[in-house]
Design an enzyme around this catalytic site. Sequence first.
Site, PDB file in Angstrom:
ATOM      1  N   CYS A 405      51.441  47.265  69.597  1.00  0.00           N
ATOM      2  CA  CYS A 405      50.085  45.546  69.433  1.00  0.00           C
ATOM      3  C   CYS A 405      48.866  46.058  69.752  1.00  0.00           C
ATOM      4  CB  CYS A 405      50.537  44.793  70.217  1.00  0.00           C
ATOM      5  SG  CYS A 405      50.943  44.732  72.002  1.00  0.00           S
ATOM      6  N   ARG A 411      52.652  41.022  74.028  1.00  0.00           N
ATOM      7  CA  ARG A 411      53.899  41.066  72.622  1.00  0.00           C
ATOM      8  C   ARG A 411      54.605  42.565  72.669  1.00  0.00           C
ATOM      9  NH1 ARG A 411      49.947  39.972  68.094  1.00  0.00           N
ATOM     10  NH2 ARG A 411      48.426  41.629  69.294  1.00  0.00           N
ATOM     11  N   ASP A 511      48.027  36.753  68.681  1.00  0.00           N
ATOM     12  CA  ASP A 511      48.216  37.069  70.455  1.00  0.00           C
ATOM     13  C   ASP A 511      48.053  36.330  71.176  1.00  0.00           C
ATOM     14  OD1 ASP A 511      47.570  38.350  71.984  1.00  0.00           O
ATOM     15  OD2 ASP A 511      45.573  39.702  71.603  1.00  0.00           O
TER      16      ASP A 511
END
Length: 546
Positions: A405, A411, A511
């Site tokens: 990420c 994440r 996100d």
Amino acid sequence: MKGVRLKPSIKRLLGSVVSTAAGRKLVNRCSPGFATVFLLHRAAGIHPGIHGHDPEGLEQILIGLKKRRFNLVPLDAVVSAARGTTTLPNQSVAFTMDDGYWDQLEVLAPVFVRHGVPLTVFLTTGLLDGELWPWDAKIHWLMMRFDRQQLEIPVGRQRICWPTGSAQERRSARRELQAIAAAISSEQLPSFLSSLEDAVGIKLPKNAPEEFQPASWDQVRSLEAEGVRFAPHTHSHRILSRLSEEGARRELLRSLDRVRSCTKQALPVMAYPVGMEAHFGSREMTLAKGLGYAAAFSVCGEYLRWKRADGVSDSRCYSIPRYALPSKISDAMWIAGGVELFKWSSVSLMSHMGELVYGHGRRTGRVGRRVFLRSQLRKLALSLGQYSRFREIDPGRIKRLVFVCRGNVCRSPYAEKVAQRLGFPAVSCGTEVLHSSPAEQMAVRAALMRGEDLSEHMSKSIFDNNFQYTDCLIVMDPSQIQVAQKVADRVNCQVSLLGMWNIQKTPEIYDPYGRSIESFNECFMFISNCIDKLVLHLNSDNGMVD
């Protein structure tokens, strides 16, 4: 409803419409074969800090349902419909209550008896026997007595903080702590409660305090004589999926035997403690069936549907969903009338228009519209097949998953933990990591609620990893593809998009950094679903799944 909030007046109107003859005909035509099972917990106004239903409000709900001719049915009729042996009229409603506290049987159950409405109470038998009081009640009791502005609990390298300055913040912190306790293993639970005792500065009493006094078996027998039915809710209220198979078996068998020995007409059905999807699975359903339970109930906020082509299945009989009973009569009519069946299709367009005008998520104005438009362009590219190649991987050569990420603090570290728990080697990294940092606090909290611990994680740059031909880089959104592909080309390893492994494919997993705990929960749930499908695909193609 996500994205759209209806005014109470509109909700009251729609609830009234669906309970009319014309409204019933419309609902029956559009969606035949559904029933609502409602769940209650505590009585309001008995003890400070204990929220629930007041008897007057509950009485108005029951009167309203009867006045509008909803079909108020006993729980065994719902079970028969789930098993396919009988059918029920649409807009049938059943009522249940979980736990077995004194106020439930003394204050709420008599309301059902007075109005002749069937009720089933699921009993935590160890509570009634005076052997214990449940872990979630202990957390509730501690947080009722916490009066500081912030709660801190050490977890790994971090001290996790919850704001607790207001009553609403304390309630939110308490629910989050209960979710964390539900997600950890049974071996970790005593240590977690001890840490919470230290943080609050109060020791838990051995026996249930006044706010959590259990009902008595005499109360149970008295109400049974008046038509209330009783069923097991396990012995200790522990989360079955966090126990060993033998431990879960003992919980189920012990509670069933106890309810049968103390009542004359025990129902052979049970309710999973807490009852969300993460708290039970195929193992628990198989155990319940093998021990003689006819059905099991969850708390997944859905209707029971029975007129389907898929026939009767254990997954339906042993995961019958329930709705928490709202305190407002208009909300109860809304759910019982079947409006929830249509809410997503009816508000989807309104939600997207709202995002376009007002922004995406918490972002507003020009930035929000730009994010929304970028998301729509990616969806268009998906429909044109631009991202299809990111599902075309060779599972046979993959020995390790590398989740990528942006900052490697939300994440990707969570994805790494999920894959490892499923038995697949995994690491994570970020495309824009300037220096090593711990996982974001909100990410740690959300991960703990899902049984994953990110407290020891430190971020790592994608450029600091040694990749191998047998790796597969899994990125979270298209903005990371270019960097990931450049690194992957050095060793000729593969690249994929995680969202492409969901049932409904999507090119990006947004996100949640800087957003609410709810945003993190939604994101992490989506990541878990994607990885479940990805690992299943990898294992099946490697001959590891039958």
